[in-house]
Design a protein around this motif. Structure first.
Motif, PDB file in Angstrom:
ATOM      1  N   SER A  16       0.827  -1.211   0.000  1.00 46.32           N
ATOM      2  CA  SER A  16       0.000   0.000   0.000  1.00 46.32           C
ATOM      3  C   SER A  16       0.862   1.261   0.000  1.00 46.32           C
ATOM      4  O   SER A  16       0.534   2.246  -0.670  1.00 46.32           O
ATOM      5  N   LEU A  17       1.986   1.220   0.752  1.00 41.62           N
ATOM      6  CA  LEU A  17       2.892   2.373   0.728  1.00 41.62           C
ATOM      7  C   LEU A  17       3.479   2.573  -0.671  1.00 41.62           C
ATOM      8  O   LEU A  17       3.599   3.711  -1.155  1.00 41.62           O
ATOM      9  N   THR A  18       3.839   1.472  -1.319  1.00 39.63           N
ATOM     10  CA  THR A  18       4.360   1.567  -2.685  1.00 39.63           C
ATOM     11  C   THR A  18       3.283   2.110  -3.629  1.00 39.63           C
ATOM     12  O   THR A  18       3.550   2.933  -4.517  1.00 39.63           O
ATOM     13  N   GLY A  19       2.034   1.671  -3.437  1.00 36.06           N
ATOM     14  CA  GLY A  19       0.940   2.172  -4.264  1.00 36.06           C
ATOM     15  C   GLY A  19       0.711   3.663  -4.083  1.00 36.06           C
ATOM     16  O   GLY A  19       0.416   4.384  -5.045  1.00 36.06           O
ATOM     17  N   ILE A  20       0.833   4.139  -2.843  1.00 36.78           N
ATOM     18  CA  ILE A  20       0.670   5.579  -2.592  1.00 36.78           C
ATOM     19  C   ILE A  20       1.748   6.376  -3.318  1.00 36.78           C
ATOM     20  O   ILE A  20       1.469   7.414  -3.932  1.00 36.78           O
ATOM     21  N   GLU A  21       2.974   5.883  -3.272  1.00 33.01           N
ATOM     22  CA  GLU A  21       4.049   6.574  -3.993  1.00 33.01           C
ATOM     23  C   GLU A  21       3.794   6.550  -5.499  1.00 33.01           C
ATOM     24  O   GLU A  21       4.059   7.542  -6.192  1.00 33.01           O
ATOM     25  N   ILE A  30      -2.405  12.286 -14.462  1.00 32.76           N
ATOM     26  CA  ILE A  30      -3.792  12.247 -14.001  1.00 32.76           C
ATOM     27  C   ILE A  30      -4.120  13.491 -13.187  1.00 32.76           C
ATOM     28  O   ILE A  30      -3.230  14.206 -12.719  1.00 32.76           O
ATOM     29  N   THR A  31      -5.425  13.739 -12.985  1.00 32.54           N
ATOM     30  CA  THR A  31      -5.896  14.943 -12.298  1.00 32.54           C
ATOM     31  C   THR A  31      -6.096  14.681 -10.806  1.00 32.54           C
ATOM     32  O   THR A  31      -5.896  13.562 -10.314  1.00 32.54           O
ATOM     33  N   LEU A  32      -6.524  15.718 -10.082  1.00 34.17           N
ATOM     34  CA  LEU A  32      -6.567  15.658  -8.624  1.00 34.17           C
ATOM     35  C   LEU A  32      -7.652  14.716  -8.113  1.00 34.17           C
ATOM     36  O   LEU A  32      -7.420  13.954  -7.169  1.00 34.17           O
ATOM     37  N   PHE A  33      -8.867  14.753  -8.694  1.00 33.37           N
ATOM     38  CA  PHE A  33      -9.973  13.979  -8.138  1.00 33.37           C
ATOM     39  C   PHE A  33      -9.720  12.472  -8.187  1.00 33.37           C
ATOM     40  O   PHE A  33      -9.966  11.772  -7.197  1.00 33.37           O
ATOM     41  N   PRO A  34      -9.221  11.911  -9.294  1.00 34.04           N
ATOM     42  CA  PRO A  34      -8.861  10.484  -9.241  1.00 34.04           C
ATOM     43  C   PRO A  34      -7.777  10.183  -8.213  1.00 34.04           C
ATOM     44  O   PRO A  34      -7.809   9.131  -7.570  1.00 34.04           O
ATOM     45  N   VAL A  35      -6.839  11.114  -8.033  1.00 34.82           N
ATOM     46  CA  VAL A  35      -5.781  10.916  -7.031  1.00 34.82           C
ATOM     47  C   VAL A  35      -6.382  10.798  -5.637  1.00 34.82           C
ATOM     48  O   VAL A  35      -6.000   9.938  -4.838  1.00 34.82           O
ATOM     49  N   LEU A  36      -7.336  11.671  -5.321  1.00 39.21           N
ATOM     50  CA  LEU A  36      -7.966  11.616  -4.004  1.00 39.21           C
ATOM     51  C   LEU A  36      -8.712  10.298  -3.804  1.00 39.21           C
ATOM     52  O   LEU A  36      -8.704   9.735  -2.699  1.00 39.21           O
ATOM     53  N   GLN A  37      -9.349   9.773  -4.839  1.00 34.82           N
ATOM     54  CA  GLN A  37     -10.047   8.495  -4.720  1.00 34.82           C
ATOM     55  C   GLN A  37      -9.062   7.354  -4.458  1.00 34.82           C
ATOM     56  O   GLN A  37      -9.275   6.527  -3.564  1.00 34.82           O
ATOM     57  N   TYR A  38      -7.977   7.312  -5.230  1.00 35.33           N
ATOM     58  CA  TYR A  38      -6.988   6.255  -5.051  1.00 35.33           C
ATOM     59  C   TYR A  38      -6.335   6.346  -3.672  1.00 35.33           C
ATOM     60  O   TYR A  38      -6.153   5.329  -2.991  1.00 35.33           O
ATOM     61  N   LEU A  39      -5.971   7.560  -3.268  1.00 33.67           N
ATOM     62  CA  LEU A  39      -5.322   7.725  -1.970  1.00 33.67           C
ATOM     63  C   LEU A  39      -6.260   7.357  -0.828  1.00 33.67           C
ATOM     64  O   LEU A  39      -5.817   6.831   0.201  1.00 33.67           O
ATOM     65  N   GLY A  40      -7.557   7.624  -0.991  1.00 32.20           N
ATOM     66  CA  GLY A  40      -8.506   7.256   0.060  1.00 32.20           C
ATOM     67  C   GLY A  40      -8.538   5.751   0.281  1.00 32.20           C
ATOM     68  O   GLY A  40      -8.523   5.281   1.430  1.00 32.20           O
ATOM     69  N   LEU A  53      -6.630   3.750   3.605  1.00 29.98           N
ATOM     70  CA  LEU A  53      -7.394   2.865   4.491  1.00 29.98           C
ATOM     71  C   LEU A  53      -6.720   1.502   4.611  1.00 29.98           C
ATOM     72  O   LEU A  53      -6.597   0.934   5.719  1.00 29.98           O
ATOM     73  N   VAL A  54      -6.251   0.966   3.470  1.00 27.25           N
ATOM     74  CA  VAL A  54      -5.545  -0.316   3.494  1.00 27.25           C
ATOM     75  C   VAL A  54      -4.253  -0.201   4.289  1.00 27.25           C
ATOM     76  O   VAL A  54      -3.898  -1.100   5.088  1.00 27.25           O
ATOM     77  N   ALA A  55      -3.519   0.909   4.113  1.00 24.63           N
ATOM     78  CA  ALA A  55      -2.259   1.092   4.846  1.00 24.63           C
ATOM     79  C   ALA A  55      -2.493   1.202   6.349  1.00 24.63           C
ATOM     80  O   ALA A  55      -1.710   0.681   7.153  1.00 24.63           O
ATOM     81  N   ILE A  56      -3.567   1.862   6.759  1.00 25.81           N
ATOM     82  CA  ILE A  56      -3.842   2.011   8.199  1.00 25.81           C
ATOM     83  C   ILE A  56      -4.153   0.656   8.832  1.00 25.81           C
ATOM     84  O   ILE A  56      -3.622   0.297   9.892  1.00 25.81           O
ATOM     85  N   VAL A  57      -5.008  -0.122   8.175  1.00 24.55           N
ATOM     86  CA  VAL A  57      -5.405  -1.421   8.749  1.00 24.55           C
ATOM     87  C   VAL A  57      -4.227  -2.388   8.776  1.00 24.55           C
ATOM     88  O   VAL A  57      -3.925  -3.012   9.811  1.00 24.55           O
ATOM     89  N   SER A  58      -3.543  -2.526   7.626  1.00 22.13           N
ATOM     90  CA  SER A  58      -2.422  -3.466   7.568  1.00 22.13           C
ATOM     91  C   SER A  58      -1.242  -2.984   8.405  1.00 22.13           C
ATOM     92  O   SER A  58      -0.545  -3.784   9.033  1.00 22.13           O
ATOM     93  N   GLY A  59      -0.999  -1.675   8.439  1.00 22.28           N
ATOM     94  CA  GLY A  59       0.105  -1.146   9.232  1.00 22.28           C
ATOM     95  C   GLY A  59      -0.110  -1.357  10.720  1.00 22.28           C
ATOM     96  O   GLY A  59       0.844  -1.630  11.470  1.00 22.28           O
ATOM     97  N   ARG A  60      -1.353  -1.214  11.158  1.00 20.62           N
ATOM     98  CA  ARG A  60      -1.638  -1.444  12.579  1.00 20.62           C
ATOM     99  C   ARG A  60      -1.355  -2.891  12.959  1.00 20.62           C
ATOM    100  O   ARG A  60      -0.765  -3.168  14.023  1.00 20.62           O
ATOM    101  N   SER A  61      -1.728  -3.827  12.072  1.00 23.78           N
ATOM    102  CA  SER A  61      -1.459  -5.239  12.349  1.00 23.78           C
ATOM    103  C   SER A  61       0.037  -5.526  12.327  1.00 23.78           C
ATOM    104  O   SER A  61       0.561  -6.255  13.186  1.00 23.78           O
TER     105      SER A  61
END
Length: 252
Positions: free
Chosen positions: A194-199, A209-219, A223-231
């Motif tokens: 997920s960290l690699t995907g964010i980069e 690409i434009t800003l709105f698709p970026v915000l969707q992908y980052l959202g 979420l995946v990074a928070i859940v997996s990172g906590r584990s």
């Protein structure tokens, strides 16, 4: 002075109608139709090269009756450009009428005043000289040799880092521990993925690409990074506690 009274019934038209510049024209009508008209007007069009049009609105009552009075001395200034003949067209429209009703009333000659109004100069439309736009030449890129040299400089610190790790004899014990626990290994792989995907999303935003698709992908990736990172961090903390407990037992 008023014009002579003339009665018309569709589709007949009036002939030989004339007026002085100080005359008034009174026009009354009655529309007998099942559909109620909402707007009516009389269009005066000059029969010369200018083809001037003057539109006069005629209010319509719910009963279909309407009237208006036009004083040529106080009306549109185009009536005062000299003696000219105008065609008169009666138009009726409504909200439920698909095509407006059109009635050619006839022609009227309006004599110009003793001091005709000055007509503005006629605008002549003609083709202009062709415009040849010249685009700026493409910006020159740096040579491949210089680009490769700076790429090598960017990757050099990573090479130095791996070299120092090999000299220090660092052992990747956490990898062996994760291999013995498949769920922790999967959580770690998902977290780093997920960290690699964010980069990678940041790279896409920088490239095309434009800003709105970026915000969707980052959202989604956040979420995946928070859940997996906590584990993953919980598993790391658990191993640290185990090592601390084991060291304490050995000292005892």
């Amino acid at each position: 002075m008023l014009l002579c009274a003339t009665r018309l019934e569709y589709p007949y038209a009036v002939d030989n109608l004339s007026a002085e510049a100080t005359d008034s024209l009174k026009f009354s009508f009655k529309i007998q139709n099942s559909e109620r008209p909402h707007q009516a007007m009389v269009v005066f069009q000059s029969q010369d090269d200018y083809q001037d049009e003057v539109m006069v609105a005629a209010p319509v009552k719910s009963s279909g009756k309407g009237r208006f009075e036009l004083n040529f001395a106080r009306a549109d200034s185009r009536f005062r450009y000299g003696t000219r003949t105008y065609s008169m067209t009666f138009l009726v429209g409504g909200l439920t009428i698909d095509e407006p009703f059109k009635y050619m009333l006839g022609q009227i000659e309006i004599k110009g005043p003793s001091n005709p109004a000055t007509r503005p100069e006629r605008v002549g439309y003609k083709s202009q000289p062709e415009i040849h736009h010249q685009f700026r030449p493409d910006q020159r890129l740096i040579s491949q040799a210089i680009s490769g040299a700076f790429t090598f400089l960017v990757l050099t610190p990573f090479a130095v880092l791996f070299f120092l790790w090999s000299r220090l004899g660092i052992k990747f014990e956490p990898l062996r521990a994760l291999a013995s626990r498949p769920l922790d290994l999967i959580a770690s792989l998902v977290f780093f993925g997920s960290l690699t995907g964010i980069e990678y999303v940041f790279y896409l935003y920088w490239s095309h690409i434009t800003l709105f698709p970026v915000l969707q992908y980052l959202g989604v990736l956040s979420l995946v990074a928070i859940v997996s990172g906590r584990s993953t961090l919980s598993a790391v903390q658990a191993r640290r506690l185990q090592r601390t407990v084991g060291s304490a037992k050995k000292e005892l």
